[in-house]
Design a protein around this motif. Structure first.
Motif, short mmCIF file in Angstrom:
data_model
loop_
_atom_site.label_atom_id
_atom_site.label_comp_id
_atom_site.label_asym_id
_atom_site.label_seq_id
_atom_site.Cartn_x
_atom_site.Cartn_y
_atom_site.Cartn_z
N GLN A 11 12.06 -2.77 23.01
CA GLN A 11 13.08 -3.33 22.19
C GLN A 11 14.21 -3.97 22.90
O GLN A 11 15.12 -4.58 22.24
CB GLN A 11 13.38 -2.30 21.27
N LYS A 12 14.35 -3.94 24.18
CA LYS A 12 15.41 -4.60 25.13
C LYS A 12 16.89 -3.83 24.72
O LYS A 12 17.77 -4.83 24.24
CB LYS A 12 15.50 -6.09 24.76
N LYS A 13 16.86 -2.57 24.42
CA LYS A 13 18.11 -2.16 23.98
C LYS A 13 18.10 -0.68 24.31
O LYS A 13 16.97 -0.14 24.92
CB LYS A 13 18.43 -2.29 22.55
N LEU A 14 19.22 -0.04 24.11
CA LEU A 14 19.38 1.26 24.48
C LEU A 14 18.65 2.29 23.53
O LEU A 14 18.61 1.93 22.21
CB LEU A 14 20.74 1.92 24.29
N ASN A 15 17.77 3.20 24.14
CA ASN A 15 17.09 4.23 23.20
C ASN A 15 16.93 5.43 23.76
O ASN A 15 16.33 5.89 24.94
CB ASN A 15 15.46 3.81 23.12
N LYS A 16 18.06 6.41 23.35
CA LYS A 16 18.23 7.75 23.96
C LYS A 16 17.02 8.56 23.87
O LYS A 16 16.88 9.66 24.48
CB LYS A 16 19.33 8.28 23.41
N ASP A 17 16.02 8.40 22.74
CA ASP A 17 15.00 9.15 22.80
C ASP A 17 14.17 9.13 24.08
O ASP A 17 13.27 10.13 24.36
CB ASP A 17 14.15 8.83 21.48
N LEU A 18 14.27 8.31 24.82
CA LEU A 18 13.54 7.89 26.16
C LEU A 18 13.92 9.21 27.06
O LEU A 18 12.98 9.46 27.87
CB LEU A 18 13.47 6.63 26.64
N ARG A 19 14.97 9.61 26.80
CA ARG A 19 15.42 10.55 27.89
C ARG A 19 14.42 12.01 27.63
O ARG A 19 14.20 12.56 28.91
CB ARG A 19 16.91 11.19 27.41
N HIS A 20 13.97 12.03 26.51
CA HIS A 20 13.16 13.19 26.34
C HIS A 20 11.99 13.14 27.37
O HIS A 20 11.35 14.15 27.81
CB HIS A 20 12.53 13.19 25.04
N GLU A 21 11.31 11.98 27.46
CA GLU A 21 10.17 11.79 28.44
C GLU A 21 10.41 12.23 29.58
O GLU A 21 9.74 12.87 30.38
CB GLU A 21 9.73 10.22 28.45
N VAL A 22 11.65 11.94 30.24
CA VAL A 22 11.99 12.17 31.53
C VAL A 22 12.28 13.77 31.51
O VAL A 22 11.77 14.26 32.59
CB VAL A 22 13.41 11.72 32.02
N MET A 23 12.86 14.41 30.76
CA MET A 23 13.12 15.81 30.76
C MET A 23 11.90 16.65 30.63
O MET A 23 11.78 17.72 31.09
CB MET A 23 14.03 16.25 29.59
N LYS A 24 10.96 15.99 30.01
CA LYS A 24 9.61 16.83 29.64
C LYS A 24 8.90 16.88 31.28
O LYS A 24 8.27 17.89 31.29
CB LYS A 24 8.69 16.08 28.83
N THR A 25 8.88 15.69 31.95
CA THR A 25 8.27 15.55 33.32
C THR A 25 9.22 16.78 34.29
O THR A 25 8.24 17.36 34.74
CB THR A 25 8.32 14.44 33.72
#
Length: 878
Positions: A745-759
């Motif tokens: 989407q070429k923009k900020l998406n704070k939900d993606l932080r969840h993927e890093v925290m899960k790992t």
């Protein structure tokens, strides 16, 4: 479920079953597999796990309630008495009581006899009279007033086999499978894992099916114990029966002249003799009538001649290895003495080389889908009426000189294997050629041994003419190729006669044999060795190796070409699985024996393992790198897409390129975990797959091009992060494109932080690991520029954000276990997050939920409450 199993369950829905279910339900029930699969086929012929689980419980309940264990016979009889009636699963045999003029049934496990059974039932199921049949039977108990009357009443009887199948549909669906897929389906139907067998070993297993689909087929198999020789005849089909070689009599097998009852060959499709070796009670009448039946398909009852269609199979154990038998006796050495008769042995259509079959191990059993056995058994039974013996004659013509029995044997084996592999009778010429080669070899094995036993047999050439090309193809047995120094001993040679089966080679032929072992029989019948198979000097050439050939090693293939090497490039797309990586390690061991004094660098170009969900490829390569470093080996590797790696080769800085059509994967499967087998310790003891190798001498500019393209770049850019990126995501390594920038989407998406925290949470809860942020799943380096543009534009702000996320969502107490830094890789910044294993469970708090994640292979997995509890208890003991 793999692709083949999906195809099987889709195309043959309702006719297949998962093969590991038999073990799950069998327990201590002494009952053939086809009986269990009959029940599984009723309730578990699906790929839906819930339905399978329910079906298994149903089958177990049926066995608990209705299968008669010998030691519980009295309990079952009591149940019948109390209930008045009960359905039982037992083996039932029937005899005619001529004094009462009535048929009487005996229940094998229930241990009751004299049960009246009506004549129509016996007439429709005549195998009840010979050997017995497994049945579902409704048995009643009625107390009689007369103690001489049997109280058991057989109300209903149903043999355990399918009542209907659509043969035309079977032929139609076969067309949806390739030859390899069909062979694998049949192997799985037999309960075997096709991945554990090469083409030849699959053919040997499938040969055991030919007696079930070919009338009057005579087969013998000799081999070591534990190779499953007799299993197929006792467990596979309700149309076959296995009898001990010591229990065979003329009345049992053919006819009882007193009662006029026909024996086993009159009712069964296959009669197999088990333990057909050693000293047996001599019964010359049996030998003579069996010899006549195998030749003429009939036997005598008084003045009458009776025809029968039963195929005969003989299976037994070898006491000595093949070289010993060839040197001192013959391959029929294990056969009982009174059967060691050339006129009897000449009736055999095929000799299965059972010594090529490995002892069955757990990993050789299948957990995939295959036909329900009684379904496949009925298909093969139905095909006995078909004749495919001459399907090959449009393309091939057998050589002249073969006896009628030779031709009949070859034709019947060809016909049977066509029915197994190509049931519609139509196959490409190249497939027919492979089947014909195999059929001829088995008959040649019989005939070559007869030449050792009987001086009246003359040698003949086994082979055929290809009508399309005019080429003459001569067939050899595998033993002939492996042990030529022993193979050509004959009865005539022992009397001084000359065996001219192999004439001395011409001078041009000698030259062509320069680099391999070959033998020939001299003018006086003596055996002469031309040359042992060791390459003595590097030279440009092309070599071809046949399936199952032995005596091949990396030393003989590569040794002289590696002498003095300091740099080697190996390109092979399939250095992935353990056995493939072990082959590569053995190649490095060979290179060490010939390396330059100053050490050696080996660079591997291979592809990422995408076939296995949990791959250890990177672990294997890292172990090789670490363990060979102390020996002076600098080992590096790069992973390319498999689609761009076409050729397989070895390039050596001594000026040689060695092209291998199979790469380093030249050895057939062997037991790697047994330190005391020679195949584990010595390459030259392992049978090989068919492969070809070409040796090419490179010009200086050609050789230089390989170093510039491959090795130099690797040596210049070698650093820890780059090596990680060249590797694979695994249980301790994960790539993330971004922390919070949405690349789509070429923009900020704070939900993606969840993927890093899960790992990070998963690494904490498992064994730790490394997370690379700024690298996508395919290893492409994206960098952090987009992330930084929405995270304060500096690495310090990025670090603060990451630290805050860890403390807020995982707990400040675990922050000390997570370390991160930034590395410049190919002009891009990558965040390297190193995570240690936590001393206790770590829960990820996210949007008012508590989540528990672990690493499962190369993925992060969310566990439910029960799974999390079990993991915590097992991982931390709490």
């Amino acid at each position: 479920m793999n692709a083949l199993d999906k195809k099987i369950t889709t195309q043959f829905a309702g006719m297949v079953v998962r093969k590991d279910l038999v073990k799950m339900v069998k327990g201590n029930a002494i009952v053939p597999s086809y009986v269990l699969e009959y029940l599984l086929g009723q309730y578990c012929a699906t790929s839906e796990e819930d339905s399978i689980a329910s079906g298994i419980e149903t089958v177990r309940e049926i066995l608990r309630e209705h299968y008669v264990h010998r030691n519980e016979a009295n309990l079952v009889k009591s149940k019948i008495r109390e209930r008045g009636r009960l359905k039982v699963i037992d083996k039932i045999t029937v005899k005619l009581n001529d004094k009462r003029d009535a048929y009487e049934a005996t229940f094998s496990n229930l241990k009751i006899g004299g049960v009246l059974i009506d004549a129509d039932t016996v007439k429709n199921n005549q195998k009840l009279l010979v050997g017995g049949v497994w049945c579902l039977a409704d048995l009643e108990y009625q107390p009689p007033g007369d103690p001489n009357i049997v109280p058991w009443i057989l109300e209903k009887l149903k043999p355990i086999q399918i009542s209907h199948f659509d043969y035309d549909l079977y032929l139609e669906i076969r067309q949806q499978f390739s030859t390899e897929e069909w062979m694998d389906l049949l192997m799985q139907s037999m309960g075997l894992n096709p991945a554990a067998f090469d083409w030849r070993k699959k053919m040997i297993q499938l040969t055991r099916l030919i007696p079930f689909c070919e009338r009057n087929y005579n087969l013998i198999e000799m081999g070591p114990k534990g190779t499953g020789k007799s299993h197929i005849y006792s467990e596979f089909s309700p149309h076959g029966i296995l009898i001990s070689g010591g229990e065979v009599t003329v009345p049992k097998l053919f006819v009882n002249n007193h009662t006029k009852e026909i024996g086993l060959v009159g009712y069964w499709d296959v009669v197999a003799f088990d333990e057909f070796t050693g000293k047996k009670r001599r019964d010359q009448a049996l030998v003579d009538i069996l010899k006549n039946y195998m030749a003429n398909k009939s036997f005598s009852r008084g003045i009458d001649t009776i025809g029968a269609e039963a195929s005969i199979a003989f299976v037994g154990n070898t006491r000595r290895d093949v070289p010993y038998m060839l040197k001192h006796t013959d391959l029929f050495d294990p056969v009982p003495e009174h059967y060691h008769d050339s006129t009897y042995l000449d009736r055999l259509h095929y000799y299965v080389p059972g010594w090529e079959v490995e002892i069955i191990r757990d990993e050789m059993f299948s957990d995939g889908y295959g036909f329900v056995l009684d379904y496949l058994a009925e298909i093969l039974h139905h095909m006995r009426v078909h004749d495919y013996t001459h399907k090959y004659t449009d393309n091939f013509e057998l050589l002249g000189g073969l006896s009628t029995r030779d031709e009949t044997s070859i034709n019947k084996t060809f016909s049977g294997m066509m029915k197994v592999l190509f049931p519609n009778g139509d196959a490409p010429a190249e497939e027919m050629k492979k089947i014909l080669d195999y059929a001829i070899e088995g008959r040649k094995r019989v005939k070559d041994q007869l030449l050792r036993i009987d001086t009246t047999f003359d040698p003949v050439e086994f082979g055929y003419k290809d009508k399309n090309t005019g080429e003459i193809c001569h067939i050899k047995t595998k033993e002939e190729q492996e042990f030529p120094e022993h193979y050509f001993r004959t009865a005539k040679a022992a009397t001084g006669a000359v065996d001219k089966r192999k004439a001395p080679p011409s001078s041009s032929e000698k030259a062509s044999l320069e680099d391999r072992s070959d033998y020939f029989v001299g003018e006086k019948g003596d055996l002469k060795l031309i040359k042992r198979g060791i390459i003595v000097k590097p030279d440009e050439k092309h070599l071809t190796f046949k399936e199952d050939q032995k005596g091949v090693s990396f030393e003989s293939l590569f040794g002289p070409y590696l002498k003095g090497a300091s740099r080697i490039i190996v390109q092979d797309a399939f250095i992935r699985a353990f056995y493939q990586t072990r082959n590569f390690m053995e190649f490095i061991e060979t290179a060490l024996d010939y390396k330059h004094e100053g050490g050696i660098s080996v660079h591997l170009i291979t592809s990422k393992d995408t076939d296995r969900e949990s791959s250890n490829q990177l672990d294997y390569l890292e172990e090789i790198q670490a363990n060979t470093k102390t020996a002076g080996v600098v080992f590096t590797w790069e992973l390319q897409p498999a689609s761009v790696i076409h050729a397989r080769y070895v390039v050596v800085d001594t000026g040689w390129k060695i092209s291998l059509d199979r790469g380093l994967d030249i050895f057939q499967r062997y037991e790697m975990n047994d330190a005391f087998t020679l195949t584990n310790r010595r390459q030259d003891q392992r049978p090989v797959k068919a492969f070809e190798v070409t040796y090419i001498q490179l010009k200086d500019d050609e050789l230089f091009a390989y170093w510039v393209e491959n090795v130099s770049e690797n040596e210049k850019g070698s650093n820890v992060v780059m090596e990680l990126i060249r590797g694979l995501e695994n249980k301790t390594l994960e790539f993330k494109s971004t922390l919070q920038w949405d690349v789509h989407q070429k923009k900020l998406n704070k939900d993606l932080r969840h993927e890093v925290m899960k790992t990070i949470a998963a690494f904490l809860n498992t064994h730790g690991g490394i997370l690379l942020i700024g690298v996508d799943d395919d290893g492409e380096i994206l960098g952090l520029n987009n992330d930084l543009s929405v995270s304060g534009k500096t690495l310090d702000r990025y670090s603060q954000l990451l630290s805050t996320l860890i403390a807020d969502h995982l707990g400040a107490g675990f922050s000390r276990l997570v370390d991160f830094r930034f590395e410049e890789v190919e002009a891009n910044t990558v965040c390297v997050v190193e995570v240690e294993q936590a001393p206790k469970a770590v829960f990820l708090e996210w949007k008012n939920d508590k989540e528990f994640h672990i690493r499962a292979g190369n993925t992060t997995k969310l566990l439910d409450t029960q799974e999390a509890h079990e993991h915590i208890e097992m991982h931390w003991g709490k």
